[in-house]
Design an enzyme around this catalytic site. Structure first.
Site, short mmCIF file in Angstrom:
data_model
loop_
_atom_site.label_atom_id
_atom_site.label_comp_id
_atom_site.label_asym_id
_atom_site.label_seq_id
_atom_site.Cartn_x
_atom_site.Cartn_y
_atom_site.Cartn_z
N ASP A 104 0.85 -1.21 0.00
CA ASP A 104 0.00 0.00 0.00
C ASP A 104 0.88 1.25 0.00
OD1 ASP A 104 0.85 -0.07 2.63
OD2 ASP A 104 -1.16 0.10 3.51
N SER A 105 2.20 1.05 -0.01
CA SER A 105 3.15 2.14 -0.26
C SER A 105 2.85 2.80 -1.60
CB SER A 105 4.59 1.61 -0.25
OG SER A 105 4.71 0.48 -1.10
N ASP A 134 -1.15 -6.46 -0.22
CA ASP A 134 -1.22 -5.72 1.05
C ASP A 134 -2.66 -5.30 1.33
OD1 ASP A 134 0.12 -4.72 3.22
OD2 ASP A 134 1.12 -3.09 2.13
N LYS A 169 -1.05 -9.49 3.29
CA LYS A 169 -0.28 -8.95 4.42
C LYS A 169 -1.16 -8.00 5.22
CE LYS A 169 3.13 -5.74 3.99
NZ LYS A 169 2.60 -4.66 4.84
N GLU A 197 -1.05 -5.43 8.87
CA GLU A 197 -0.22 -4.79 9.89
C GLU A 197 -0.85 -4.95 11.26
OE1 GLU A 197 0.40 -0.67 8.87
OE2 GLU A 197 1.15 -1.15 6.87
N GLU A 252 9.58 -3.86 10.30
CA GLU A 252 9.95 -2.56 9.70
C GLU A 252 10.49 -1.59 10.74
OE1 GLU A 252 7.06 -1.01 6.98
OE2 GLU A 252 8.04 0.95 6.86
O1 KIV Z 1 3.51 -1.06 1.65
C1 KIV Z 1 4.68 -1.49 1.58
O2 KIV Z 1 5.40 -1.33 0.58
C2 KIV Z 1 5.18 -2.22 2.73
C3 KIV Z 1 6.66 -2.50 2.77
C4 KIV Z 1 7.38 -1.26 3.09
C5 KIV Z 1 7.00 -3.59 3.69
O3 KIV Z 1 4.45 -2.54 3.62
#
Ligand code: KIV
Length: 265
Positions: free
Chosen positions: A46-47, A85, A113, A115, A182
């Site tokens: 989600d970056s 994500d 993924k 968090e 992280e």
């Molecule tokens: O969103 C993302 O790219 C991430 C990585 C930085 C691990 O969660």
């Protein structure tokens, strides 16, 4: 012919002491290059809210954004494991997680993924029981940036570090098969990696995690914001995107990346 990478491949790599290299990607063209370079896993992070959309953080990203980019990455990949994500508040309840994780799996992810620590264990168990593999994420979890009061290294206090080790064990017990760590002190990255049997993937978590992950824009030095301390511009050393990713993989594999200058104490 290269073989498909699965969660079993990554577990075996940890057990054999082989380092795992992962990177983010958001479209088919980059995903294909990274797959051909031999990357072990691709995260559609989600970056993308920051590096593609130019937002200040990841909070505005939606599940439809993630499904779109997951579908794009899937189209470029043959062997690499694809991790989708789950964006902000899309797994706040187990019911929401069922609906939203299904969207990413149907778009082509092989794992999702999320968090967070022990509050997530029920949801993780429920997803795994229904056939959805889960990657955990501890430390500086960017969706909680407003709770942390900024993008800050986590786990520097002894009690915070101990809690994070316990949370990693709780995530493993719930069924997580991979764990992103992280922006935490390198010693804590090593301690968590020793405390669990699943592979750990660090980003600013030192060199003793089982693998590394970088946001592709940081690894190529093309990010629209600043270059984080934990990253390195591999394109600068090679002048070619595929070679840059091959160099990243070989530097991780040899234990040369991250170096002392990339780690937090
Ligand atoms: O969103 C993302 O790219 C991430 C990585 C930085 C691990 O969660």
């Amino acid at each position: 012919m290269a073989k498909k990478i699965t969660t079993s491949t990554l577990l075996k790599m940890k057990q054999q002491g082989e380092k795992i290299s992962t990177i983010t990607a958001y479209d088919a063209s980059f995903a294909k290059l990274f797959d051909q370079a031999g990357i072990h896993a691709i995260l559609i992070g989600d970056s993308l809210g920051m590096v593609l959309q130019g937002q200040d953080d990841t909070l505005p990203v939606t599940i439809d954004d993630m499904a779109y980019h997951t579908r794009s990455v899937r189209a470029g990949v043959e062997n690499t494991l694809i991790i989708g994500d789950m964006p902000f508040m899309t797994y706040a309840t187990t019911e929401m997680a069922y609906v939203n994780a299904t969207k990413l799996m149907q778009a082509g992810a092989s794992m999702v993924k999320m968090e967070g620590g022990s509050w997530l264990t029920e949801t993780i168990k429920a997803l795994v029981e229904r056939g959805i593999p889960v990657c955990g994420h501890l430390g500086l979890t960017p969706q909680s940036v407003n709770v942390f009061g900024g993008f800050k290294v986590q786990g520097r206090e002894a009690c915070q570090a101990q809690t994070m080790i316990e949370e990693a064990k709780a995530l493993e017990a719930a069924g997580v098969q991979l764990l992103v760590l992280e922006c935490i002190p390198a010693d804590l990255g090593a301690a968590i990696t020793d405390a669990v049997t699943i592979p750990t993937i660090g980003i600013g978590a030192g060199k003793d995690t089982d693998g590394q992950i970088l946001v592709m824009h940081d690894a190529l030095g093309i990010s629209c914001s600043y270059m984080p301390k934990f990253s390195r511009n591999f394109l600068q050393d090679t002048g070619d995107i595929k070679k840059a990713v091959e160099l990243y993989i070989s530097e991780v594999s040899a234990g040369n990346f991250p170096g002392e200058e990339h780690i937090f104490k």
